[in-house]
Design a protein around this motif. Structure first.
Motif: not given
Length: 333
Positions: A242-259
């Motif tokens: 997951v490359d570092p690209i300036p001014n971007s954010l990384i969003v993860n789906i978490g366990d609660m969202m999966q459920a």
């Protein structure tokens, strides 16, 4: 010893100050990611429901652009984070005695006494950090000028994070046909907290992990990472950077969202690699359901996030790792 090393928890200081077996894991083999960053790109200003659904169902992780957070704020946030981590270790411990600033090093889910007992094993994450519950920022009245100025930056960042999480969750809830009138219990802004991490440089980076393979327990996680890189995620049983690209954010789906999604969305499996020559800084926002919100799904027994958290802590203490959603799965004949 230089100031940089003096700022590290003793466990992470250079090998010449430690015994070799403190750092030697039982299994030093690492699987190398076989591709660079192929992450789906989600533009918050032109939010495409189909692209968002594909990112959540096929990947569980995506890159967010045009998110509306000023680049100058992100730069200040990272700069202040580096400054705080550069404070000598003993001073940091004294500075972060406030219950509102939970300082840790090693595996975040373990107490520091448990981390100490685990020295010499391969289940210690090579990381230090502290947690900041954003709903209680106003209660933080630090005497230290560095922490006081940092609090002001966090107050501003908090407002942006709340906006991003709410916007994304409402779009996901609409896709999943969740009851939007209850979105404040599915995703409760009062639960949001930041975890600020430093992954110290490590001469044996190929034999240790900054953070081992895991999924987040949250509904959503929103990550700001620096230019060093090291985050890896998995798709179709293949690891990628997951490359570092300036001014971007990384969003993860978490366990609660999966459920909540009845397993339509995937909780992102990821890990953090170390760098031999540079510290890595990352700042992650986690947000959860309201305490009393019961997650109902045909795939899982009814449970609250508090139930889930207690089980994760028990498993981590007793087994050395998080079992996660599998503990709550409905067993069909």
């Amino acid at each position: 010893m230089g100031l940089t090393y003096a700022s590290y928890p003793p466990l992470f200081r250079p090998l010449e100050t430690q015994t070799q077996d403190t750092f030697e894991p039982e299994n030093s083999a690492k699987q190398i990611p076989n591709s660079s960053d192929p992450l789906p790109l989600i533009d918050l200003q032109c939010l495409d429901p189909e692209k968002l659904r594909e990112a959540c169902t096929d990947w569980g992780i995506f890159r967010l652009v045009n998110h509306g957070i000023p680049p100058t704020l992100l730069e200040k946030l990272q700069e202040h984070t580096r400054t705080i981590f550069s404070i000598p270790f003993e001073s940091k411990k004294a500075l972060f005695k406030s219950p509102l600033l939970g300082y840790f090093w090693g595996t975040p889910l373990l107490t520091q006494s448990a981390v100490a007992l685990s020295r010499g094993t391969n289940n210690i994450d090579w990381v230090e950090g502290f947690s900041v519950p954003l709903s209680q920022l106003s209660e933080l009245q630090p005497q230290d000028s560095v922490i006081a100025s940092f609090r002001l930056i966090l107050e501003e960042y908090k407002e942006h994070l709340s906006r991003l999480a709410t916007t994304l969750f409402k779009a996901m809830a609409k896709d999943l046909n969740l009851d939007l009138s209850r979105h404040n219990t599915y995703l409760s802004e009062s639960t949001g907290f930041l975890r600020l991490y430093r992954y110290p440089q490590c001469s044996m980076a190929d034999q240790n992990w900054g953070m081992e393979v895991h999924t987040d327990s949250s509904v959503l996680s929103i990550l700001l990472q620096d230019e060093v890189g090291g985050l890896e995620a998995v798709k179709d049983n293949k690891w990628f950077n997951v490359d570092p690209i300036p001014n971007s954010l990384i969003v993860n789906i978490g366990d609660m969202m999966q459920a909540m999604s009845n397993d339509e969305y995937k909780s992102a499996t990821h890990r953090v690699n170390l760098n031999k020559h540079k510290d890595r800084i990352s700042i992650c926002y986690f947000v959860f359901p309201a305490d009393a919100h019961v997650i109902l799904s045909s795939k899982y027994k009814p449970f609250t996030y508090n139930d889930f958290r207690a089980q994760v802590q028990e498993d981590t203490k007793n087994l050395g790792f998080k079992v996660g959603l599998d503990r709550f799965k409905v067993l069909h004949d």
